[in-house]
Design an enzyme around this catalytic site. Structure first.
Site, PDB file in Angstrom:
ATOM      1  N   SER A 164       0.825  -1.211   0.000  1.00  0.00           N
ATOM      2  CA  SER A 164       0.000   0.000   0.000  1.00  0.00           C
ATOM      3  C   SER A 164       0.858   1.260   0.000  1.00  0.00           C
ATOM      4  O   SER A 164       1.654   1.458  -0.915  1.00  0.00           O
ATOM      5  CB  SER A 164      -0.953  -0.040   1.206  1.00  0.00           C
ATOM      6  OG  SER A 164      -1.913   0.978   1.139  1.00  0.00           O
ATOM      7  N   HIS A 171      -2.661  -1.282  -4.769  1.00  0.00           N
ATOM      8  CA  HIS A 171      -4.121  -1.263  -4.839  1.00  0.00           C
ATOM      9  C   HIS A 171      -4.615   0.174  -4.739  1.00  0.00           C
ATOM     10  O   HIS A 171      -3.871   1.073  -4.304  1.00  0.00           O
ATOM     11  CB  HIS A 171      -4.740  -2.125  -3.730  1.00  0.00           C
ATOM     12  CG  HIS A 171      -4.466  -1.623  -2.351  1.00  0.00           C
ATOM     13  ND1 HIS A 171      -5.125  -0.550  -1.792  1.00  0.00           N
ATOM     14  CD2 HIS A 171      -3.587  -2.045  -1.405  1.00  0.00           C
ATOM     15  CE1 HIS A 171      -4.689  -0.338  -0.565  1.00  0.00           C
ATOM     16  NE2 HIS A 171      -3.738  -1.227  -0.310  1.00  0.00           N
TER      17      HIS A 171
END
Length: 282
Positions: A128, A151
């Site tokens: 992330s 993501h």
């Protein structure tokens, strides 16, 4: 003066007594165990080791059961490292699941803007917001067993289902994409494609890259471990004086050019004033 005259010896550091030596060792132990900080080393150069682990804690305090990296602790450390002439390099060790986007980007921007040589090493995971942190160093490494998750931005809590909310998410995602692509070799289109990929994760969209794939995609510079990262950092530190000398020469040349241009402009203005005065007298 004799040609073979001996140079004066540099003053040796004063030896610490047993009490002072024990206190210094306790301080180093506390820094390592409590804050994950290695203030200096006994190697070729004095370097600082910064660990970014667990979850990046931002404006809201997380549960005491979570392993966290607090950005209000990391930011002053980075400023102190940058202004301390004794610290010649910085190595960032990452094993993080991500966390607060703005806090992570703030840390990443500080690292990217440092003049001190910096190297990052991804161990375990750099997921992330850990992706921008990994690429923020001047040279990035990853071990083969580590993974990185790419993501879209997610938000916890109440979210209003209105166009403005999605616009806010899109702008925040663009900030992350811009930073990652500016500090790595991956293309923005490819990064966005990996981010929006479906079918790889059960409960989310995105892509999980291992060490070899992260290097192949251009996200990380090199596959390697601690010794590779340390050797790279030592080489960067050794080449730093030459770069500083070149930058100083370029800066002095620019100053000379600007000074000469100012002098030329001053002479033109002075000659113009004299001409006007002579014309008035006539």
């Amino acid at each position: 003066m004799e040609a073979n005259a001996k140079k004066p010896k540099a003053k040796a550091r004063p030896k610490l007594n047993p009490t002072e030596n024990a206190a210094l060792k306790r301080l180093e132990h506390d820094l390592i165990t409590d804050d994950g900080i290695v203030p200096a080393t006994k190697g070729r150069h004095a370097i600082h080791c910064l660990t970014i682990i667990g979850q990046i804690e931002g404006h809201y305090a997380l549960s005491s059961e979570n392993k966290t990296t607090k950005y209000e602790h990391v930011i002053p450390q980075l400023v102190a490292i940058e202004e301390d002439p004794k610290i010649k390099g910085l190595i960032i060790i990452l094993n993080t699941v991500g966390g607060d986007v703005e806090a992570g980007l703030a840390i990443a921007e500080l690292i990217a803007g440092m003049r001190t040589p910096t190297v990052s090493l991804v161990l375990g995971g750099g997921h992330s917001i850990g992706v921008p942190l990994a690429v923020s160093a001047q040279r990035s490494f990853i071990v083969p067993s580590a993974t990185m998750t790419i993501h879209p931005v997610r938000m916890n809590g109440l979210v209003l289902g209105i166009p403005q909310s999605f616009s806010h998410f899109e702008k925040m995602q663009d900030r992350i994409t811009s930073f990652v692509t500016r500090n790595s070799s991956i293309d923005p289109e490819r990064f966005s494609k990996l981010m929006m990929k479906t079918g790889e994760m059960a409960t989310d969209v995105g892509t999980v890259l291992d060490g070899e794939k992260a290097v192949k995609e251009g996200l990380i510079d090199q596959l390697g471990g601690l010794s590779d990262a340390m050797d790279c950092l030592y080489d960067m530190i050794s080449s730093r004086p030459q770069k500083d000398a070149l930058e100083r020469n370029e800066a002095s040349d620019q100053k000379n050019v600007s000074a000469s241009s100012r002098n030329a402009n001053g002479k033109q203005k002075a000659s113009g004033k004299d001409f006007s005065k002579s014309a008035e007298k006539k």
